[in-house]
Design a protein around this motif. Structure first.
Motif, PDB file in Angstrom:
ATOM      1  N   ARG A 151      19.617 -44.669   5.378  1.00 22.58           N
ATOM      2  CA  ARG A 151      19.595 -44.780   6.737  1.00 22.58           C
ATOM      3  C   ARG A 151      18.952 -45.970   7.151  1.00 22.58           C
ATOM      4  O   ARG A 151      19.449 -46.728   8.310  1.00 22.58           O
ATOM      5  CB  ARG A 151      18.539 -43.578   7.156  1.00 22.58           C
ATOM      6  N   ASP A 154      21.607 -48.836   7.017  1.00 20.46           N
ATOM      7  CA  ASP A 154      22.627 -48.576   8.052  1.00 20.46           C
ATOM      8  C   ASP A 154      21.809 -49.365   9.361  1.00 20.46           C
ATOM      9  O   ASP A 154      22.933 -50.129   9.914  1.00 20.46           O
ATOM     10  CB  ASP A 154      22.851 -47.180   8.334  1.00 20.46           C
ATOM     11  N   ARG A 155      20.795 -49.226   9.633  1.00 23.03           N
ATOM     12  CA  ARG A 155      19.974 -49.764  10.820  1.00 23.03           C
ATOM     13  C   ARG A 155      20.035 -51.535  10.557  1.00 23.03           C
ATOM     14  O   ARG A 155      20.284 -51.977  11.395  1.00 23.03           O
ATOM     15  CB  ARG A 155      18.612 -49.505  10.891  1.00 23.03           C
ATOM     16  N   GLY A 158      23.460 -53.150  11.072  1.00 24.98           N
ATOM     17  CA  GLY A 158      23.662 -53.266  12.664  1.00 24.98           C
ATOM     18  C   GLY A 158      22.720 -54.346  13.119  1.00 24.98           C
ATOM     19  O   GLY A 158      23.635 -55.032  13.982  1.00 24.98           O
ATOM     20  N   GLU A 161      24.880 -57.399  12.008  1.00 27.32           N
ATOM     21  CA  GLU A 161      25.985 -57.696  13.086  1.00 27.32           C
ATOM     22  C   GLU A 161      25.415 -58.269  14.119  1.00 27.32           C
ATOM     23  O   GLU A 161      26.293 -59.228  14.781  1.00 27.32           O
ATOM     24  CB  GLU A 161      26.597 -56.461  12.969  1.00 27.32           C
ATOM     25  N   ILE A 194      29.253 -43.817   4.706  1.00 24.95           N
ATOM     26  CA  ILE A 194      28.420 -44.103   5.740  1.00 24.95           C
ATOM     27  C   ILE A 194      28.116 -45.675   6.303  1.00 24.95           C
ATOM     28  O   ILE A 194      28.331 -45.862   7.312  1.00 24.95           O
ATOM     29  CB  ILE A 194      26.898 -43.391   5.566  1.00 24.95           C
TER      30      ILE A 194
ATOM     31  N   LEU B 122      28.823 -46.786  15.657  1.00 23.63           N
ATOM     32  CA  LEU B 122      27.301 -46.682  15.994  1.00 23.63           C
ATOM     33  C   LEU B 122      26.613 -46.436  14.798  1.00 23.63           C
ATOM     34  O   LEU B 122      26.402 -45.383  14.352  1.00 23.63           O
ATOM     35  CB  LEU B 122      26.972 -45.705  17.170  1.00 23.63           C
ATOM     36  N   ARG B 123      25.554 -47.486  14.526  1.00 26.23           N
ATOM     37  CA  ARG B 123      24.863 -47.427  13.425  1.00 26.23           C
ATOM     38  C   ARG B 123      23.529 -46.897  13.617  1.00 26.23           C
ATOM     39  O   ARG B 123      23.181 -46.784  14.898  1.00 26.23           O
ATOM     40  CB  ARG B 123      24.663 -48.907  12.640  1.00 26.23           C
ATOM     41  N   SER B 124      22.529 -46.430  12.581  1.00 23.74           N
ATOM     42  CA  SER B 124      21.463 -46.035  12.901  1.00 23.74           C
ATOM     43  C   SER B 124      20.606 -46.860  13.743  1.00 23.74           C
ATOM     44  O   SER B 124      20.570 -47.992  13.595  1.00 23.74           O
ATOM     45  CB  SER B 124      20.858 -45.845  11.347  1.00 23.74           C
ATOM     46  N   GLY B 125      19.869 -46.132  14.791  1.00 23.38           N
ATOM     47  CA  GLY B 125      19.171 -46.994  15.671  1.00 23.38           C
ATOM     48  C   GLY B 125      19.800 -47.372  17.098  1.00 23.38           C
ATOM     49  O   GLY B 125      19.006 -47.854  17.967  1.00 23.38           O
ATOM     50  N   ASN B 141      26.649 -42.826  13.201  1.00 29.56           N
ATOM     51  CA  ASN B 141      25.938 -42.579  12.021  1.00 29.56           C
ATOM     52  C   ASN B 141      24.673 -41.738  12.250  1.00 29.56           C
ATOM     53  O   ASN B 141      24.092 -41.701  13.345  1.00 29.56           O
ATOM     54  CB  ASN B 141      25.722 -44.073  11.453  1.00 29.56           C
TER      55      ASN B 141
END
Lengths: 266, 225
Positions: A151, A154-155, A158, A161, A194, B122-125, B141
């Motif tokens: 998790r 993943d953040r 983001g 990016e 994921i 759309l990623r976490s957060g 996500n």
């Protein structure tokens, strides 16, 4: 002109520092000129893992504040003559002691001289993280096969990016093939599904890491260590070489490999 | 319901075209503003991005009205350019309970709204809000949130939270290629995934009604909604 690579994860304790130490050492043993930069100001660890703790005189903040020249702060790892250096973090300051611009300038200077500048990022997504990625051109994201770590990864992807550090590469750390096989642990495909990024390597859980971390001798130098072998492969992949993923299959792969390592079979 | 509305100084109602903020003009201006502030605060951020209109009788002084608008604006509401229907002033609630409103609520008028196309996961957060409908070419996500005043269509896996019809439109739907959300919301209905969720290899659609809450069914392109 070298590459500046940041090693990051979001979550703490997944192995950023261990990975930085091992990849750095691995690249140095491949003949590359490497500098490791610890940006975990206030909670520095990389020096301990590298076994260079007692040789720190100046640190990252001394360099950015102009108390010393960059050359003076770089600690040479004697195992590799003139190929592996560490720029340690300050232990008595905090993450705001350096600015993003100062990190950018530092990375620009380091990449003139070194083939690889590897930045050890602190856990979290605050100023420390922003500093660590400021001067980087590439990113490695570390995760363990846990929902919470994935998790956070993943953040982080983001945020990378958004910071225009696209296409980070993933390292899955501390995988236990036996547990995956029993369905008790997330498998590699679940995580790739994921995170949707390319996989750089998988490092199996290995007790030797604990020993090597405590001794300050990166596992990548230990021919007998499975994790060390995984890190050697990752280092070679970073140089552009194509190395297939290690066979971590529980039945024959792991045992066979262990047997091979101990010299019980051909 | 109507009785409640009489006693309230300010009421907020969701309609297909946005939020309808109705006031009881006989109250003094200060209490009106305070009441609206309390209501918006109590839904902390829930109305963010929603279109709204203010109605009521008699006319308020321009300063009070401006204060109400400023309040809405501070909470992230957007003044609707078009008139929102059902201008039923609270001052005469006995005239027609809500024939017109039922009629409007049962049609999916929002499909004529603006539709946004998002070409990323759309990623976490991440938290994205859209006025109108949204089509996402990617995944949502875990711990990412998407909300829209209209429908949400996800051409990938929904593993995070989606809120369709977030301005109160219960006719909005959520469609995903893989519907494995941590939470689904449609208008004021909330549902979470059951504990033992099995993989379902087909797209699914979630809709809601007042009686049953949120209902999920296999997406059937031939069924007209």
């Amino acid at each position: 002109m070298g590459e500046v690579i940041v090693v990051t994860s979001g979550k703490g304790g997944v192995g950023k520092t261990t990975t930085t130490a091992n990849i750095g050492t691995g690249l140095a043993s491949l003949g590359k000129k490497v500098v490791l930069v610890d940006t975990d100001i206030g909670l520095r660890n990389l020096d301990v893992v590298m076994g260079l703790e007692n040789r720190i005189v100046y640190d990252l903040i001394d360099v950015s504040d102009g108390n010393c020249r960059l050359k003076q702060a770089l600690i040479k790892d004697k195992r590799f003559d003139d190929r592996l250096f560490l720029l340690p973090a300050a232990q008595t300051k905090d993450k705001n002691a350096i600015s993003e611009q100062q990190m950018k300038d530092l990375c620009a200077t380091l990449k003139e001289e070194f083939d690889y500048t590897i930045i050890d990022c602190p856990a979290g997504i605050e100023q420390g993280f922003k500093n660590a990625i400021a001067g980087a051109e590439k990113a490695l994201v570390i995760t363990t096969p846990e929902v919470s770590a994935v998790r956070d990864a993943d953040r982080i992807i983001g945020l990378l990016e958004a910071a225009e550090l696209p296409d980070p590469r993933l390292i899955i750390n501390r995988l236990r093939p036996a547990m995956v096989k029993q369905g008790d642990m997330m498998d590699i495909d679940d995580m790739i599904d994921i995170l949707a990024v390319s996989l750089l390597g998988v490092v199996p859980e290995d007790e030797k890491i604990v020993v090597s971390t405590n001794r300050g001798e990166p596992a990548v130098l230990d021919e007998m260590s499975l994790a060390g072998e995984a890190y050697r492969n990752i280092s070679r992949r970073l140089t552009g070489e194509e190395v297939p993923l290690m066979n971590l299959d529980v039945n024959d792969g792991l045992m066979g490999r262990l047997r091979k390592l101990f010299g019980f079979s051909k | 319901m109507p009785n409640e509305a009489v006693q309230q100084l300010v009421s907020i109602k969701g309609t297909p075209n946005g939020l309808l903020i109705q006031y009881n003009g006989h109250a003094n201006s200060k209490t009106l503003v305070n009441d609206l502030n309390n209501k918006l605060n109590s839904r902390d951020g829930f109305f963010k991005g929603a279109k709204y209109r203010i109605y009521g009788a008699p006319e308020l002084a321009a300063t009070t009205l401006n204060e109400l608008h400023a309040m809405c604006h501070n909470h992230g509401l957007v003044l609707s350019e078009i008139d929102i229907e059902i201008p039923q002033p609270i001052s005469k609630p006995k005239a027609e309970p809500s024939l017109t409103s039922t009629k409007i609520l049962n049609t999916r008028t929002h499909i004529q709204e603006k539709t946004h196309l998002i070409q990323k996961s759309l990623r976490s957060g991440t938290e994205e809000h859209f006025g109108g409908n949204v089509v996402i070419l990617g995944d949502v996500n875990p711990s990412a949130e998407v909300s829209a005043t209209g429908d949400i269509i996800i051409m990938g896996a929904l593993k995070g939270t989606a809120h369709a019809g977030c301005a109160g439109n219960i006719n909005a739907v959520i469609v995903a290629y893989k519907l494995h959300p941590s939470q689904l919301r449609i208008a004021n209905k909330i549902a979470r995934s059951p504990e033992n969720l099995s993989e379902r290899p087909y797209p699914e659609l979630a809709y809601a009604n007042e009686e049953d809450g949120i209902i999920i069914e296999k997406y059937n392109p031939n069924k007209r909604r």
